[in-house]
Design a protein around this motif. Structure first.
Motif, PDB file in Angstrom:
ATOM      1  N   LEU A   1       0.794  -1.226   0.000  1.00 50.45           N
ATOM      2  CA  LEU A   1       0.000   0.000   0.000  1.00 50.45           C
ATOM      3  C   LEU A   1       0.831   1.283   0.000  1.00 50.45           C
ATOM      4  O   LEU A   1       0.593   2.175  -0.829  1.00 50.45           O
ATOM      5  CB  LEU A   1      -0.972  -0.031   1.187  1.00 50.45           C
ATOM      6  CG  LEU A   1      -2.187   0.886   1.109  1.00 50.45           C
ATOM      7  CD1 LEU A   1      -2.989   0.627  -0.161  1.00 50.45           C
ATOM      8  CD2 LEU A   1      -3.075   0.664   2.324  1.00 50.45           C
ATOM      9  N   PRO A   2       1.830   1.435   0.883  1.00 47.86           N
ATOM     10  CA  PRO A   2       2.602   2.684   0.866  1.00 47.86           C
ATOM     11  C   PRO A   2       3.495   2.835  -0.367  1.00 47.86           C
ATOM     12  O   PRO A   2       4.044   3.912  -0.591  1.00 47.86           O
ATOM     13  CB  PRO A   2       3.435   2.603   2.149  1.00 47.86           C
ATOM     14  CG  PRO A   2       3.523   1.154   2.478  1.00 47.86           C
ATOM     15  CD  PRO A   2       2.239   0.565   2.008  1.00 47.86           C
ATOM     16  N   LEU A   3       3.641   1.762  -1.138  1.00 47.77           N
ATOM     17  CA  LEU A   3       4.473   1.827  -2.332  1.00 47.77           C
ATOM     18  C   LEU A   3       3.675   2.220  -3.573  1.00 47.77           C
ATOM     19  O   LEU A   3       4.249   2.431  -4.643  1.00 47.77           O
ATOM     20  CB  LEU A   3       5.139   0.467  -2.576  1.00 47.77           C
ATOM     21  CG  LEU A   3       6.030  -0.065  -1.455  1.00 47.77           C
ATOM     22  CD1 LEU A   3       6.473  -1.494  -1.763  1.00 47.77           C
ATOM     23  CD2 LEU A   3       7.243   0.836  -1.247  1.00 47.77           C
ATOM     24  N   ALA A   4       2.352   2.294  -3.431  1.00 44.25           N
ATOM     25  CA  ALA A   4       1.497   2.596  -4.576  1.00 44.25           C
ATOM     26  C   ALA A   4       1.809   3.989  -5.116  1.00 44.25           C
ATOM     27  O   ALA A   4       2.116   4.922  -4.365  1.00 44.25           O
ATOM     28  CB  ALA A   4       0.031   2.497  -4.179  1.00 44.25           C
ATOM     29  N   GLY A   5       1.700   4.109  -6.426  1.00 44.11           N
ATOM     30  CA  GLY A   5       2.111   5.351  -7.062  1.00 44.11           C
ATOM     31  C   GLY A   5       1.066   6.443  -7.071  1.00 44.11           C
ATOM     32  O   GLY A   5       1.391   7.620  -7.223  1.00 44.11           O
ATOM     33  N   ASP A   6      -0.218   6.103  -6.917  1.00 38.43           N
ATOM     34  CA  ASP A   6      -1.268   7.108  -6.981  1.00 38.43           C
ATOM     35  C   ASP A   6      -2.508   6.585  -6.262  1.00 38.43           C
ATOM     36  O   ASP A   6      -2.593   5.404  -5.921  1.00 38.43           O
ATOM     37  CB  ASP A   6      -1.606   7.446  -8.440  1.00 38.43           C
ATOM     38  CG  ASP A   6      -1.940   6.212  -9.260  1.00 38.43           C
ATOM     39  OD1 ASP A   6      -2.853   5.463  -8.862  1.00 38.43           O
ATOM     40  OD2 ASP A   6      -1.285   5.999 -10.304  1.00 38.43           O
ATOM     41  N   PRO A   7      -3.487   7.442  -6.004  1.00 31.95           N
ATOM     42  CA  PRO A   7      -4.697   7.022  -5.282  1.00 31.95           C
ATOM     43  C   PRO A   7      -5.439   5.872  -5.963  1.00 31.95           C
ATOM     44  O   PRO A   7      -6.000   5.004  -5.283  1.00 31.95           O
ATOM     45  CB  PRO A   7      -5.548   8.289  -5.244  1.00 31.95           C
ATOM     46  CG  PRO A   7      -4.563   9.408  -5.331  1.00 31.95           C
ATOM     47  CD  PRO A   7      -3.475   8.907  -6.232  1.00 31.95           C
TER      48      PRO A   7
END
Length: 671
Positions: free
Chosen positions: A269-275
């Motif tokens: 989750l914290p590595l995701a690039g955008d919402p």
């Protein structure tokens, strides 16, 4: 160019190497190499003979002398690098290959070896830099493109020929290996794909698409333990890559390791690039949270996903599949917008329509609910069910598993853990039976295990190789010992999903087709058939958007035909194996739960325990569509629910026919 005077001796030494006498060749070449250090080919052959003979210190010394005499030779440096790598002297190997690529920046094998060596030293940054250089100097790009073109055009024979030829020139070459693995999967050779890719990965360990393909192939072959190990290696290689953690989460989930799956998704989750990417991960988290019984957290995850991911019918259906979730008017408007948006993919529109159907059903508007369920079924893409083909499968099973055939089984082995197979059609109470049994101290609940279908595939291959013919008609060629081996393989392969209780549950409804197979390979297994009135079963299945399979469930006439086929096969098992299968009628279980529970436990062979009547207090993970219902006490509102849309279900009733309906007439509540 004239040959050197010692050419015949060199040819003789080369022949010795080919004949498996490398040390004899080395002895013959040693004085020549000392006398003619300017002959690079001679020096290389001498070192190769020593290496093939296993004298690595002498081989390394020979190759180092060659590099000393030919400092500008790429091939001399590469020879030294390869020998050092074989000897496990990584520093020397890296130094030699760096020398080689320094002399020739387009030296593809050198970059590949450097990537491999750096990874073995856990230097990921240099490893990936070397592999990027390899990709930029790849001399086989045109061959790879030809393979891709052939695959896209479905010229599979041509793609296979190119791939095999390429692998003979460059062992393990990733595009070729992936192609052969794909082709193996297409013909059902699921065990071959991991072999192909498992050979290639150590040669190209920095090729991430190759690793991902390997993980998928292990999953498809049922090797979840191996898939988890490879997925963990992938996250170690790429700790900052969101896709690697998602892969690990998926594999853990498929293996029933839900806490580990959630941890992997949480790491992603914290590595995701955008919402939007966060929203897609939230959907995955929601599925696991639901399985774990964390209802509020699952709803929050699904709601977040629906909010931030455009066109996300999947999140709305996930909320609906919570069964008890209540939609607001705004929610319904959003789902209707998605369901009617022809620009969206059919799969997303279908799920939005199913969600809308559930919203209306929750409000008691059953006519509107049916219309939206029908819309969802119509929009479901890639559905193919043929009544004739299905009947042919059932006919083949009835014919193959005759009473005489079923008389020959594996010897019973009381030392093995005892599986309890719960079979039937989905939405017939199988999850409820599973939850009741899993509340017993001696019985372990697992999940919808994929193991038995995999064992059946192995048996199909073994019977075909042994005697030819078609499965299952040729099952009789397998001996009692061979059947026992398949039974033991089933027990071994399910070990990943068990913790050691004497009984464990395998609840995969379509295993009703495999009751005869179960009897032959696991004669001590328990079999329970979860059965429900066909109109309730049919309508409940029609209202369900299944993640995969059950393609008969999206057309009312198909549902009726499939139910009749199921009933016919279960009747066959009852005649051919009297007393072997216990039928648990859902309506009877609801009417007198304790009596049914006692009968089920007697059939299993364990003593009654009161916890089985308080199954809704069991906090075990539940993966099926009924996960919310089995966390509540038994209720009666699902009995004869089909009567609320009886007119709309006329095609189902007609497909079932009066004879089938008459068998279940007593289970319709009298008004």
């Amino acid at each position: 160019m004239s040959l050197p005077p010692y050419a015949a001796e060199v040819d003789a030494a080369a022949r010795m190497i080919r004949e498996g006498r490398p040390l004899d060749a080395a002895a013959k070449l040693a004085p020549l190499a000392a006398d003619h250090p300017s002959d690079e080919i001679l020096l290389s052959l001498h070192g190769t003979a020593l290496m093939r003979g296993g004298d690595m210190p002498a081989a390394l010394a020979a190759f180092e002398r060659a590099v000393g005499h030919h400092p500008r030779s790429r091939d001399a440096a590469a020879d030294l690098g390869f020998a050092a790598m074989q000897a496990g002297v990584h520093d020397k190997a890296i130094e030699a290959f760096e020398r080689a690529v320094g002399l020739d920046r387009s030296f593809y094998p050198g970059w590949c070896f450097l990537a491999r060596l750096h990874l073995e030293m856990d230097d990921k940054e240099r490893a990936f830099a070397a592999y990027r250089a390899a990709l930029n100097t790849d001399p086989f790009v045109k061959d790879g493109a030809a393979i891709e073109d052939a695959m896209k055009a479905e010229r599979y024979g041509e793609a296979e020929r190119i791939a095999r030829a390429l692998l003979s020139r460059q062992p393990g070459y990733p595009p070729a290996a992936r192609t052969l693995a794909t082709l193996a999967g297409q013909v059902g050779a699921l065990e071959e794909a991991p072999k192909i890719l498992g050979y290639a990965v150590p040669l190209y360990p920095a090729d991430i698409p190759l690793r991902r393909a390997f993980i998928v192939s292990l999953e498809e072959a049922g090797d979840y333990k191996g898939a988890i190990a490879e997925a963990e290696k992938l996250t170690h290689l790429m700790p900052g890559d969101v896709g690697s953690h998602l892969t690990l989460g998926r594999v853990h989930g498929h293996a029933g390791q839900y806490e580990a799956s959630l941890a992997a998704y949480d790491a992603a989750l914290p590595l995701a690039g955008d919402p939007e990417e966060c929203g897609r991960i939230a959907l995955l988290r929601g599925h696991i949270l639901k399985i774990l019984g964390q209802r509020d957290e699952a709803i929050a995850a699904y709601t977040e996903s629906a909010k931030v991911v455009p066109g996300n019918g999947a999140a709305w259906w996930a909320l609906a599949d919570m069964k008890t979730y209540r939609f607001s008017p705004e929610d319904r408007q959003h789902m209707e917008t998605l369901a009617t948006d022809e620009a969206l993919k059919g799969e997303q529109r279908s799920q939005a329509a199913y969600g809308l159907g559930k919203a209306f059903e929750n409000d008691g508007d059953h006519k509107s609910a049916f219309r939206w369920y029908s819309t969802g079924a119509r929009l479901r893409p890639d559905i193919r069910f043929d009544v004739g083909e299905n009947d042919a499968v059932i006919n083949g099973l009835v014919s193959a598993f005759s009473r005489d055939n079923l008389a020959m089984t594996a010897p019973a082995d009381s030392a093995l853990p005892r599986p309890i197979f719960i079979v039937g059609l989905p939405r017939s109470g199988s999850t409820l039976i599973e939850q009741i049994l899993a509340s017993h101290s001696q019985i372990e609940g697992t999940m919808e295990l994929p193991t038995l279908p995999q064992i059946e595939r192995h048996m199909r291959i073994a019977a075909g190789q042994k005697a030819g013919g078609e499965w299952p008609a040729n099952i009789g060629v397998l001996t009692a010992d061979e059947l026992a081996a398949f039974g033991r393989a089933y027990i071994e392969e399910t070990a990943l999903f068990r913790t050691g209780k004497p009984y464990f549950i395998d609840k995969l409804p379509p295993n009703f087709e495999r009751v005869g197979l179960i009897h032959k390979i696991l004669p001590g297994a328990v079999v329970i058939d979860a059965r429900r009135h066909p109109m309730d079963t049919g309508y409940s299945a029609f209202k369900q958007h299944f993640a995969g399979g059950h393609e008969w469930s999206y057309d009312l006439a198909h549902i009726g035909a499939h139910y009749n086929a199921y009933l016919r096969l279960m009747d066959h098992w009852a005649k051919a194996l009297p007393g072997r299968v216990l039928t648990v009628q859902y309506e009877e279980m609801v009417a007198d739960t304790e009596a049914t529970v006692r009968a089920v436990l007697d059939h299993v062979g364990v003593a009654f325990e009161p916890a089985c009547l308080e199954f809704h207090k069991n906090d075990r993970a539940v993966r099926t569509a009924s996960s919310e219902q089995v966390r509540q006490p038994i209720y009666r509102k699902s009995v004869a629910a089909w009567q609320q849309v009886e007119a709309e279900l006329k095609p189902l009733a007609e497909a079932l026919g009066p004879a089938t309906l008459a068998r279940f007439e007593s289970y319709i509540p009298k008004v």
